[in-house]
Design a protein around this motif. Structure first.
Motif, PDB file in Angstrom:
ATOM      1  N   ALA A  69       8.495  -2.269   2.180  1.00  0.00           N
ATOM      2  CA  ALA A  69       7.114  -2.169   1.707  1.00  0.00           C
ATOM      3  C   ALA A  69       6.161  -2.190   2.892  1.00  0.00           C
ATOM      4  O   ALA A  69       6.297  -3.029   3.786  1.00  0.00           O
ATOM      5  N   VAL A  70       5.217  -1.272   2.903  1.00  0.00           N
ATOM      6  CA  VAL A  70       4.129  -1.304   3.881  1.00  0.00           C
ATOM      7  C   VAL A  70       3.004  -2.109   3.244  1.00  0.00           C
ATOM      8  O   VAL A  70       2.481  -1.735   2.195  1.00  0.00           O
ATOM      9  N   MET A  71       2.642  -3.224   3.861  1.00  0.00           N
ATOM     10  CA  MET A  71       1.699  -4.152   3.248  1.00  0.00           C
ATOM     11  C   MET A  71       0.473  -4.332   4.136  1.00  0.00           C
ATOM     12  O   MET A  71       0.530  -4.143   5.355  1.00  0.00           O
ATOM     13  N   ILE A  72      -0.633  -4.707   3.498  1.00  0.00           N
ATOM     14  CA  ILE A  72      -1.881  -4.903   4.228  1.00  0.00           C
ATOM     15  C   ILE A  72      -2.626  -6.080   3.634  1.00  0.00           C
ATOM     16  O   ILE A  72      -2.496  -6.386   2.445  1.00  0.00           O
ATOM     17  N   THR A 126       0.815  -1.212   0.000  1.00  0.00           N
ATOM     18  CA  THR A 126       0.000   0.000   0.000  1.00  0.00           C
ATOM     19  C   THR A 126       0.850   1.264   0.000  1.00  0.00           C
ATOM     20  O   THR A 126       0.401   2.324  -0.407  1.00  0.00           O
ATOM     21  N   SER A 127       2.092   1.161   0.450  1.00  0.00           N
ATOM     22  CA  SER A 127       3.021   2.278   0.441  1.00  0.00           C
ATOM     23  C   SER A 127       4.406   1.728   0.710  1.00  0.00           C
ATOM     24  O   SER A 127       4.601   0.512   0.782  1.00  0.00           O
ATOM     25  N   ARG A 128       5.372   2.651   0.858  1.00  0.00           N
ATOM     26  CA  ARG A 128       6.718   2.257   1.234  1.00  0.00           C
ATOM     27  C   ARG A 128       7.220   3.207   2.310  1.00  0.00           C
ATOM     28  O   ARG A 128       6.742   4.346   2.428  1.00  0.00           O
ATOM     29  N   ALA A 129       8.150   2.732   3.104  1.00  0.00           N
ATOM     30  CA  ALA A 129       8.707   3.541   4.179  1.00  0.00           C
ATOM     31  C   ALA A 129      10.231   3.504   4.092  1.00  0.00           C
ATOM     32  O   ALA A 129      10.816   2.440   3.893  1.00  0.00           O
ATOM     33  N   GLU A 130      10.840   4.662   4.238  1.00  0.00           N
ATOM     34  CA  GLU A 130      12.295   4.755   4.263  1.00  0.00           C
ATOM     35  C   GLU A 130      12.775   4.728   5.713  1.00  0.00           C
ATOM     36  O   GLU A 130      12.330   5.543   6.528  1.00  0.00           O
ATOM     37  N   MET A 131      13.644   3.792   6.024  1.00  0.00           N
ATOM     38  CA  MET A 131      14.315   3.794   7.322  1.00  0.00           C
ATOM     39  C   MET A 131      15.524   4.711   7.190  1.00  0.00           C
ATOM     40  O   MET A 131      16.386   4.498   6.337  1.00  0.00           O
ATOM     41  N   VAL A 132      15.558   5.742   8.010  1.00  0.00           N
ATOM     42  CA  VAL A 132      16.641   6.718   7.941  1.00  0.00           C
ATOM     43  C   VAL A 132      17.380   6.753   9.272  1.00  0.00           C
ATOM     44  O   VAL A 132      16.803   6.519  10.338  1.00  0.00           O
ATOM     45  N   ARG A 133      18.683   7.073   9.196  1.00  0.00           N
ATOM     46  CA  ARG A 133      19.518   7.048  10.396  1.00  0.00           C
ATOM     47  C   ARG A 133      20.665   8.025  10.230  1.00  0.00           C
ATOM     48  O   ARG A 133      21.193   8.197   9.133  1.00  0.00           O
ATOM     49  N   GLY A 134      21.072   8.651  11.325  1.00  0.00           N
ATOM     50  CA  GLY A 134      22.240   9.514  11.287  1.00  0.00           C
ATOM     51  C   GLY A 134      22.259  10.486  12.455  1.00  0.00           C
ATOM     52  O   GLY A 134      21.315  10.569  13.239  1.00  0.00           O
ATOM     53  N   ARG A 135      23.352  11.227  12.547  1.00  0.00           N
ATOM     54  CA  ARG A 135      23.469  12.271  13.568  1.00  0.00           C
ATOM     55  C   ARG A 135      22.872  13.561  13.018  1.00  0.00           C
ATOM     56  O   ARG A 135      23.290  14.050  11.964  1.00  0.00           O
TER      57      ARG A 135
END
Length: 287
Positions: free
Chosen positions: A262-265, A127-136
């Protein structure tokens, strides 16, 4: 040597409890994930864990957690199979058990590229996608001047009302745990009305931001900046890719993409609630 598929298919699946926390963390570590004991502790108390004991010794061969939001939705997360039992149908067996337990309840999950084909076979759609982000966080790009302050106990009823409105379902049993679970909980406020809230909770060497609920991207930026100022750890969060302006701003401030899921349902055309005000989940396992 892996045991044969037939015995694996016959291994019983049991409910996990808080006493299984270390075994769950060991399973995460076995698959190259962080141990995430703090997150496992929340999920095992607020959700329902399912596991398969390792037939050859202590620990788990596989595990997962389901966080229920009533009959309208449940979230599946932390689906893990020990390396020695990978690619032998154990994950599919565990998922089929979870689906049977859920019955008619719609389900959602975040899927890696490796897991997505299995979930599609089990009736999930992206149904959508999500970005995992990381950093200072660098504070290079300023946030809008939106009033943000630490949340108080008196804010909890308003936070719960806003969360219910935006998330689309009642998750009081999760949100009410935030003051104890998170190191920092912030609210955005305008004209005496809470227009957003966000938490930062400890996970290994980072602070994870989530949930992040806000009236608009500017309010979301102000909440993130306030939380970043409260910690010297790197930040991590999962942002819906449709929030392009927030993602661009985060990257200007040193928070870069490390994965996209992926965001799934299953059994619903889309997630309930208002995605335009839902910027990040509490965890990818708890919505």
């Amino acid at each position: 040597m892996p045991i044969s598929p037939a015995p694996l298919a016959q291994l019983p699946i049991r409910r996990l409890t808080s006493e299984d926390l270390l075994a769950c963390a060991d399973l995460s570590e076995n698959r190259g994930w962080p141990r995430e004991e703090h997150k496992w502790g929340l999920l095992l108390t607020a959700g329902t864990g399912y596991g398969i004991d390792d037939p050859d010794g202590p620990g788990l061969a596989a595990g997962s957690v389901v966080t229920s939001y009533g009959p309208g939705l449940a979230a599946i997360g932390m689906v893990l199979v020990a390396e020695r039992y990978a690619r032998q149908g154990v994950g599919r067996r565990l998922m089929q058990h979870v689906l049977a337990e859920a019955g008619d309840t719609p389900l959602t999950l975040h899927a890696t590229a490796n897991g997505q084909p299995l979930y599609e076979q089990l009736g999930f759609t992206e149904t959508s996608r999500a970005e995992m982000v990381r950093g200072r966080f660098t504070f290079t790009a300023p946030a809008p001047d939106v009033p943000v302050r630490p949340a108080t106990a008196e804010d909890l009823p308003a936070i719960l009302r806003l969360d219910h409105e935006v998330f689309g379902l009642d998750r009081t049993h999760i949100i009410a745990r935030l003051p104890a679970f998170a190191d920092h909980l912030r609210v955005a406020e305008r004209d005496g009305e809470i227009t957003g809230f966000a938490a930062a909770w400890p996970n290994m060497d980072t602070h994870v931001i989530g949930p992040l609920i806000a009236r608009d991207p500017g309010t979301a930026q102000a909440l993130i900046a306030s939380l970043a100022a409260a910690t010297d750890r790197p930040l991590r969060t999962d942002i819906d890719v449709r929030h392009t302006s927030l993602l661009s701003w985060a990257k200007e401030n040193g928070i870069d993409t490390i994965a996209t899921n992926a965001v799934m349902i299953r059994s619903l055309p889309d997630l309930p609630g208002d995605w335009r005000r839902r910027f990040a989940p509490l965890t990818v396992a708890a919505g």
